[in-house]
Design an enzyme around this catalytic site. Structure first.
Site, PDB file in Angstrom:
ATOM      1  N   ILE A  41      -0.339   3.423   2.482  1.00 15.86           N
ATOM      2  CA  ILE A  41      -0.463   2.635   3.710  1.00 15.86           C
ATOM      3  C   ILE A  41      -0.812   1.217   3.273  1.00 15.86           C
ATOM      4  O   ILE A  41      -1.880   0.979   2.725  1.00 15.86           O
ATOM      5  CB  ILE A  41      -1.529   3.232   4.648  1.00 15.86           C
ATOM      6  CG1 ILE A  41      -1.098   4.633   5.083  1.00 15.86           C
ATOM      7  CG2 ILE A  41      -1.747   2.323   5.851  1.00 15.86           C
ATOM      8  CD1 ILE A  41      -2.107   5.368   5.942  1.00 15.86           C
ATOM      9  N   PRO A  42       0.104   0.262   3.475  1.00 12.66           N
ATOM     10  CA  PRO A  42       0.073  -1.033   2.790  1.00 12.66           C
ATOM     11  C   PRO A  42      -0.959  -2.046   3.298  1.00 12.66           C
ATOM     12  O   PRO A  42      -0.609  -3.071   3.883  1.00 12.66           O
ATOM     13  CB  PRO A  42       1.495  -1.549   2.984  1.00 12.66           C
ATOM     14  CG  PRO A  42       1.899  -0.970   4.301  1.00 12.66           C
ATOM     15  CD  PRO A  42       1.270   0.399   4.352  1.00 12.66           C
ATOM     16  N   CYS A  43      -2.242  -1.807   3.013  1.00 10.61           N
ATOM     17  CA  CYS A  43      -3.267  -2.768   3.420  1.00 10.61           C
ATOM     18  C   CYS A  43      -3.162  -4.069   2.618  1.00 10.61           C
ATOM     19  O   CYS A  43      -3.701  -5.094   3.047  1.00 10.61           O
ATOM     20  CB  CYS A  43      -4.662  -2.154   3.319  1.00 10.61           C
ATOM     21  SG  CYS A  43      -5.064  -1.445   1.742  1.00 10.61           S
ATOM     22  N   HIS A  44      -2.425  -4.053   1.498  1.00 11.72           N
ATOM     23  CA  HIS A  44      -2.247  -5.281   0.718  1.00 11.72           C
ATOM     24  C   HIS A  44      -1.427  -6.316   1.484  1.00 11.72           C
ATOM     25  O   HIS A  44      -1.444  -7.491   1.130  1.00 11.72           O
ATOM     26  CB  HIS A  44      -1.595  -4.979  -0.646  1.00 11.72           C
ATOM     27  CG  HIS A  44      -0.206  -4.447  -0.551  1.00 11.72           C
ATOM     28  ND1 HIS A  44       0.054  -3.105  -0.339  1.00 11.72           N
ATOM     29  CD2 HIS A  44       0.993  -5.070  -0.634  1.00 11.72           C
ATOM     30  CE1 HIS A  44       1.366  -2.933  -0.304  1.00 11.72           C
ATOM     31  NE2 HIS A  44       1.954  -4.108  -0.476  1.00 11.72           N
ATOM     32  N   ARG A  45      -0.750  -5.918   2.539  1.00 12.67           N
ATOM     33  CA  ARG A  45       0.068  -6.856   3.323  1.00 12.67           C
ATOM     34  C   ARG A  45      -0.740  -7.640   4.349  1.00 12.67           C
ATOM     35  O   ARG A  45      -0.182  -8.425   5.104  1.00 12.67           O
ATOM     36  CB  ARG A  45       1.197  -6.101   4.023  1.00 12.67           C
ATOM     37  CG  ARG A  45       2.197  -5.518   3.050  1.00 12.67           C
ATOM     38  CD  ARG A  45       3.355  -4.848   3.755  1.00 12.67           C
ATOM     39  NE  ARG A  45       4.122  -4.086   2.789  1.00 12.67           N
ATOM     40  CZ  ARG A  45       4.765  -2.965   3.073  1.00 12.67           C
ATOM     41  NH1 ARG A  45       4.750  -2.489   4.310  1.00 12.67           N
ATOM     42  NH2 ARG A  45       5.420  -2.322   2.132  1.00 12.67           N
TER      43      ARG A  45
END
Length: 168
Positions: free
Chosen positions: A127-131
């Protein structure tokens, strides 16, 4: 969307760890059977060269998410609010970013609450929290405001921006 998630409420069985090397870091998948219970980044560790079939599928997806399908079963975690934030993260297109405040506005929340939900994301590698970035900079990653995890966040974002994005 090439990422397909099935949420599992409970799990039972023996725990195992799969390692997925990527961009100078390692995504460690904690598994119970076929269910992923945690997917967290680790930096500064010895990278493995031998991948299990599941780890190879995850690595292939992370390297080229627009051309690779990934089916995963994740253990359901977190509050209703955290799950709403994590769902919003999945909607951020590959190669793009959203600000904490922009995401907060969309969810009727505050930027700090968004940052807390990102920090507590048990599936940071999926789940791309880096975005999610700050208004005036990259923001934090994995609970750090600077250091190796923020450098990894930069590499992840650069990698995604470098993909050949095609809009249908």
């Amino acid at each position: 969307m090439p990422l397909h998630i099935v949420w599992q409420a409970v799990t039972d069985g023996e725990e195992s760890i799969l390692s997925v090397p990527l961009l100078g870091a390692e995504l460690k998948l904690t598994m119970v059977g076929e269910i992923i219970t945690d997917a967290s980044w680790h930096v500064g560790c010895q990278l493995t060269n031998v991948l299990s079939p599941q780890a190879a599928r995850v690595q292939s997806y992370l390297l080229n998410p627009l051309r690779t399908e990934l089916h995963v079963t994740l253990l359901s975690h977190g509050s209703a609010y955290a799950n709403a934030v994590w769902s919003a993260l999945l909607a951020i297109p590959i190669g793009r970013v959203e600000t904490y405040s922009g995401l907060a506005e969309k969810l009727g929340s505050g930027p700090r609450a968004i940052a807390r939900a990102c920090r507590n994301n048990p599936y940071a590698g999926i789940i791309p929290c880096h975005r999610v970035v700050a208004k005036n900079g990259i923001g934090g990653f994995m609970g750090q405001a600077d250091g190796e995890f923020v450098a990894l966040k930069r590499r992840l974002l650069e990698h995604e921006r470098g993909l050949e994005l095609t809009v249908e």
